[in-house]
Motif scaffolding. Structure first.
Motif, PDB file in Angstrom:
ATOM      1  N   ASP A   1      26.140  40.359  46.425  1.00  0.00           N
ATOM      2  CA  ASP A   1      27.044  39.835  45.285  1.00  0.00           C
ATOM      3  C   ASP A   1      27.515  40.947  44.099  1.00  0.00           C
ATOM      4  OD1 ASP A   1      28.178  37.602  46.471  1.00  0.00           O
ATOM      5  OD2 ASP A   1      26.048  36.347  45.593  1.00  0.00           O
ATOM      6  N   ALA A   2      26.705  42.427  44.709  1.00  0.00           N
ATOM      7  CA  ALA A   2      26.798  42.736  43.541  1.00  0.00           C
ATOM      8  C   ALA A   2      27.779  43.893  43.905  1.00  0.00           C
ATOM      9  CB  ALA A   2      25.206  43.220  42.523  1.00  0.00           C
ATOM     10  N   MET A   3      27.697  44.013  44.647  1.00  0.00           N
ATOM     11  CA  MET A   3      29.212  44.876  45.351  1.00  0.00           C
ATOM     12  C   MET A   3      30.050  44.839  45.894  1.00  0.00           C
ATOM     13  SD  MET A   3      25.565  47.698  46.655  1.00  0.00           S
ATOM     14  CE  MET A   3      24.884  45.862  47.879  1.00  0.00           C
ATOM     15  N   PRO A   4      30.776  43.895  45.172  1.00  0.00           N
ATOM     16  CA  PRO A   4      32.123  43.756  45.850  1.00  0.00           C
ATOM     17  C   PRO A   4      32.715  44.852  46.617  1.00  0.00           C
ATOM     18  CG  PRO A   4      32.256  43.497  43.669  1.00  0.00           C
ATOM     19  CD  PRO A   4      30.726  43.695  44.228  1.00  0.00           C
ATOM     20  N   GLU A   5      33.013  45.912  45.553  1.00  0.00           N
ATOM     21  CA  GLU A   5      33.240  47.198  46.456  1.00  0.00           C
ATOM     22  C   GLU A   5      32.903  47.945  47.450  1.00  0.00           C
ATOM     23  OE1 GLU A   5      36.716  46.516  46.459  1.00  0.00           O
ATOM     24  OE2 GLU A   5      37.430  44.856  44.777  1.00  0.00           O
ATOM     25  N   GLY A   6      32.411  47.167  48.287  1.00  0.00           N
ATOM     26  CA  GLY A   6      31.264  47.981  49.026  1.00  0.00           C
ATOM     27  C   GLY A   6      29.815  49.052  48.358  1.00  0.00           C
ATOM     28  N   GLY A   7      29.015  49.668  48.624  1.00  0.00           N
ATOM     29  CA  GLY A   7      27.923  50.372  48.764  1.00  0.00           C
ATOM     30  C   GLY A   7      27.058  50.648  49.132  1.00  0.00           C
ATOM     31  N   THR A   8      25.707  51.190  49.213  1.00  0.00           N
ATOM     32  CA  THR A   8      24.515  51.107  49.232  1.00  0.00           C
ATOM     33  C   THR A   8      23.731  50.471  49.510  1.00  0.00           C
ATOM     34  OG1 THR A   8      25.160  53.967  50.101  1.00  0.00           O
ATOM     35  CG2 THR A   8      22.904  52.778  50.346  1.00  0.00           C
ATOM     36  N   LEU A   9      23.102  49.734  50.593  1.00  0.00           N
ATOM     37  CA  LEU A   9      22.245  48.617  50.123  1.00  0.00           C
ATOM     38  C   LEU A   9      20.558  49.597  51.202  1.00  0.00           C
ATOM     39  CD1 LEU A   9      20.619  45.611  49.246  1.00  0.00           C
ATOM     40  CD2 LEU A   9      21.950  44.639  51.424  1.00  0.00           C
ATOM     41  N   ARG A  10      19.110  49.671  50.025  1.00  0.00           N
ATOM     42  CA  ARG A  10      17.837  49.808  51.071  1.00  0.00           C
ATOM     43  C   ARG A  10      17.225  48.847  50.839  1.00  0.00           C
ATOM     44  NH1 ARG A  10      14.231  52.583  48.044  1.00  0.00           N
ATOM     45  NH2 ARG A  10      13.057  54.141  49.017  1.00  0.00           N
ATOM     46  N   VAL A  11      16.684  48.765  52.140  1.00  0.00           N
ATOM     47  CA  VAL A  11      15.538  47.648  52.256  1.00  0.00           C
ATOM     48  C   VAL A  11      13.987  49.006  52.379  1.00  0.00           C
ATOM     49  CG1 VAL A  11      15.043  45.477  53.138  1.00  0.00           C
ATOM     50  CG2 VAL A  11      16.996  45.953  52.753  1.00  0.00           C
ATOM     51  N   VAL A  12      12.920  48.280  51.978  1.00  0.00           N
ATOM     52  CA  VAL A  12      12.120  49.650  52.193  1.00  0.00           C
ATOM     53  C   VAL A  12      10.970  47.759  52.519  1.00  0.00           C
ATOM     54  CG1 VAL A  12      10.489  51.130  51.603  1.00  0.00           C
ATOM     55  CG2 VAL A  12      13.415  51.082  51.466  1.00  0.00           C
ATOM     56  N   LEU A  13       9.867  48.118  53.284  1.00  0.00           N
ATOM     57  CA  LEU A  13       8.713  47.721  53.810  1.00  0.00           C
ATOM     58  C   LEU A  13       7.514  48.557  54.088  1.00  0.00           C
ATOM     59  CD1 LEU A  13       7.412  45.273  54.021  1.00  0.00           C
ATOM     60  CD2 LEU A  13       7.891  45.562  57.040  1.00  0.00           C
ATOM     61  N   ARG A  14       6.311  48.682  52.302  1.00  0.00           N
ATOM     62  CA  ARG A  14       5.336  49.562  52.624  1.00  0.00           C
ATOM     63  C   ARG A  14       4.837  48.882  52.004  1.00  0.00           C
ATOM     64  NH1 ARG A  14       8.877  53.326  48.610  1.00  0.00           N
ATOM     65  NH2 ARG A  14       8.528  51.214  46.233  1.00  0.00           N
ATOM     66  N   GLU A  15       3.447  49.259  52.233  1.00  0.00           N
ATOM     67  CA  GLU A  15       1.986  49.066  51.484  1.00  0.00           C
ATOM     68  C   GLU A  15       2.428  49.151  49.901  1.00  0.00           C
ATOM     69  OE1 GLU A  15      -1.840  50.106  52.626  1.00  0.00           O
ATOM     70  OE2 GLU A  15      -1.141  49.415  54.995  1.00  0.00           O
ATOM     71  N   ALA A  16       1.675  47.928  49.227  1.00  0.00           N
ATOM     72  CA  ALA A  16       1.498  48.342  47.124  1.00  0.00           C
ATOM     73  C   ALA A  16       0.355  49.224  47.183  1.00  0.00           C
ATOM     74  CB  ALA A  16       1.395  46.536  46.834  1.00  0.00           C
ATOM     75  N   GLY A  17       1.119  49.969  46.262  1.00  0.00           N
ATOM     76  CA  GLY A  17       0.582  50.570  45.470  1.00  0.00           C
ATOM     77  C   GLY A  17      -0.712  49.811  44.668  1.00  0.00           C
ATOM     78  N   LYS A  18      -2.160  50.701  44.225  1.00  0.00           N
ATOM     79  CA  LYS A  18      -3.212  49.811  43.095  1.00  0.00           C
ATOM     80  C   LYS A  18      -2.357  49.434  41.528  1.00  0.00           C
ATOM     81  CE  LYS A  18      -7.653  49.233  41.008  1.00  0.00           C
ATOM     82  NZ  LYS A  18      -9.197  49.754  41.723  1.00  0.00           N
ATOM     83  N   ALA A  19      -2.465  48.230  40.823  1.00  0.00           N
ATOM     84  CA  ALA A  19      -1.861  47.795  39.489  1.00  0.00           C
ATOM     85  C   ALA A  19      -2.734  49.163  38.348  1.00  0.00           C
ATOM     86  CB  ALA A  19      -1.739  46.954  39.144  1.00  0.00           C
ATOM     87  N   PRO A  20      -2.677  49.890  37.745  1.00  0.00           N
ATOM     88  CA  PRO A  20      -3.162  50.246  36.602  1.00  0.00           C
ATOM     89  C   PRO A  20      -4.512  49.225  35.926  1.00  0.00           C
ATOM     90  CG  PRO A  20      -1.507  50.244  35.667  1.00  0.00           C
ATOM     91  CD  PRO A  20      -1.204  50.210  37.331  1.00  0.00           C
TER      92      PRO A  20
END
Length: 411
Positions: free
Chosen positions: A308-327
Motif C-alpha cells: 500500500d505504501a507503493m501505489p505507483e510501484g517500487g521494490t519490496l525486499r524480504v529477507v529471512l536470517r538469524e538475528a544478531g545478539k542484542a547489546p
C-alpha cells in the motif's frame, strides 16, 4: 546472580587480578611486606564476596555503589603507594575504576571517583617525591583523569537515556498489547452479533437497487450503502481474526514456508502494482514452533502495508536470517535464539511520530481505506509466539523497514 550483578562481579575480579599481579611482579615487595599482600588479597576478596552475596536491592543503592568504587580507588592508591611508583603504569587502574562507574549509570559517581583519585594520587606522588612533584608527566596525568571522567559521564548519560527510551517504548508496547488482547476477547461476540444485521441491510439494499422505477440518485446511494456494509463486514472479519489469535495450533514449522505462502497470496497484487519482489534466505530451513497459518497472516499484514505504501510501484525486499545478539543495555528480546524476517520497501515512508502508533488498533494513515487492524494483529500474533516487530523509516518518501523476530524451535 542477575546479569547486572554478574557484570559488577566480573569488573571487580579483573581489577583484583590487575592489582595483585602488579604487587606480585614486584618480588621485593612480597618479600618485604607479605602482610600487605595478604591484607590486599583479603580486602579484594571481601569485595568479591559482597558483590556475589549482597541483596540485589543493596547493589542498586547509589550510596553502596559509590562506596564500592571509592574502595577500589583507595586500594589502587594504596598499591601505588606501597610500590613507591606513582609514575608507573598502575596509574591506568584509575581510568579502569572511572570507566566502571558507567555501570551504575550515575554521573555523580564518575566525578566523585575522579576527585578522590586526584587527591590520593597527588598525595602518593608528593610522598614519593618528598614534596611537590616536579615531574611534568604527573601534572599532565591529573587533567587526564577529569577528561576521562567527563567522557565517562557523557557515556553514562547517553546509555541511561537510551535505556529509558527503550524501556518507555517497551512499556507502551506492552500496554497496547494488553488492550489488543482484551479487544480480541470481546471482538468475536460483538462481530457475530453485528454481522447478521449487516447482512440484512446489504440484501435489502441490493434488492432495492434492482428496481427500475428508482431515480438515478437513489440508485447511487444504494450502491454506496452496499459498499459501506462490505467495508464494515471486512472490519468485523478482522475482529474475528483477532479473537482467533488467542487459539493457537502450536507445532514445529518452517518459517520459509509461511513467508512463501504469504507472498503467493499477494503476488497478483504485487504484479498489478508493478512492485519488484526480491527475496533472500527463504530457501534455508528456519525451524520455529507456533501456528504457521497465523504467522502467514502476520506476514500478509506486513506485506500488504508495504504494498500500500507503493501505489505507483517500487521494490519490496524480504529477507529471512538469524538475528544478531542484542547489546547489554537493550530491552529488545532479540538474541541469537531468534530468527528475523526483514520486510523493506522504498515507498511512502513513515513519519517519525507514527513509528509506534502504527501498531495501535484502528490507527491508519490511509484515507478512505484500511481498518487499522492489520499491523496490530500482526504484532499480537508475534507476541503470542514470544517475538515482536520493530519498525524503522528514514521519514516520508524514504521507505520503511519492518523486522519480525520469531524464536527458534527448541532442540
Amino acid at each position: 546472580m542477575t546479569n547486572r550483578r554478574s557484570t559488577y562481579f566480573i569488573f571487580q575480579a579483573l581489577l583484583t587480578i590487575v592489582l595483585l599481579l602488579f604487587f606480585l611482579y614486584r618480588r621485593e615487595l612480597v618479600m618485604q611486606w607479605p602482610v600487605r599482600l595478604i591484607t590486599l588479597s583479603v580486602v579484594m576478596g571481601a569485595l568479591l564476596i559482597f558483590l556475589a552475596t549482597a541483596p540485589q536491592a543493596w547493589l542498586q543503592r547509589p550510596l553502596v555503589q559509590g562506596t564500592w568504587f571509592l574502595c577500589d580507588v583507595l586500594l589502587s592508591s594504596i598499591t601505588l603507594y606501597w610500590a613507591q611508583q606513582p609514575g608507573s603504569d598502575l596509574y591506568v587502574t584509575y581510568f579502569l575504576v572511572i570507566l566502571g562507574t558507567a555501570l551504575t549509570e550515575n554521573i555523580v559517581h564518575s566525578f566523585l571517583v575522579a576527585l578522590v583519585a586526584t587527591l590520593l594520587y597527588g598525595y602518593s606522588a608528593a610522598s614519593s617525591a618528598q614534596g611537590i612533584p616536579k615531574d611534568p608527566e604527573f601534572w599532565l596525568r591529573l587533567p587526564y583523569l577529569w577528561i576521562f571522567a567527563s567522557f565517562t559521564a557523557m557515556l553514562t548519560r547517553d546509555t541511561r537515556e537510551k535505556r529509558q527510551a527503550q524501556e518507555d517504548t517497551y512499556k507502551e508496547r506492552l500496554f497496547h498489547m494488553e488492550r489488543l488482547a482484551a479487544l480480541g476477547q470481546i471482538s468475536a461476540e460483538v462481530a457475530h452479533r453485528i454481522k447478521a444485521p449487516l447482512t440484512t441491510i446489504r440484501v435489502n439494499a441490493e434488492v432495492l437497487a434492482r428496481r427500475h422505477d428508482l431515480p438515478p440518485e437513489m440508485q447511487g446511494e444504494l450502491e454506496q450503502i452496499q459498499q459501506e456494509v462490505d467495508h464494515c463486514k471486512s472490519i468485523l472479519q478482522k475482529l474475528l481474526d483477532l479473537g482467533r489469535i488467542e487459539e493457537m495450533d502450536r507445532q514445529e514449522m518452517n518459517l520459509g514456508d509461511s513467508i512463501r505462502s504469504a507472498l503467493d497470496t499477494l503476488q497478483p497484487q504485487l504484479t498489478r502494482r508493478r512492485i519488484e519482489l526480491r527475496t533472500e534466505g527463504l530457501e534455508k530451513t528456519a525451524r520455529a514452533t507456533g501456528d504457521s497459518i497465523l504467522i502467514a497472516e502476520a506476514m500478509v499484514a506486513v506485506l500488504q502495508n508495504a504494498a500500500d505504501a507503493m501505489p505507483e510501484g517500487g521494490t519490496l525486499r524480504v529477507v529471512l536470517r538469524e538475528a544478531g545478539k542484542a547489546p547489554w543495555w537493550s530491552f529488545r528480546r532479540t538474541s541469537e535464539n531468534f530468527y528475523e524476517i526483514v520486510v523493506e520497501d522504498n515507498g511512502a515512508g513513515i513519519e517519525p511520530a507514527h513509528l509506534e502508533t502504527i501498531f495501535r488498533p484502528f490507527f491508519t494513515t490511509k484515507t478512505g481505506q484500511g481498518s487499522g487492524l492489520g499491523l496490530s494483529a500482526a504484532l499480537r500474533i508475534l507476541d503470542k509466539h514470544g517475538g515482536t516487530i520493530n519498525a524503522s523509516s528514514g521519514g516520508p518518501g524514504r521507505g520503511a523497514c519492518f523486522t519480525l523476530f520469531i524464536p527458534k524451535a527448541k532442540t
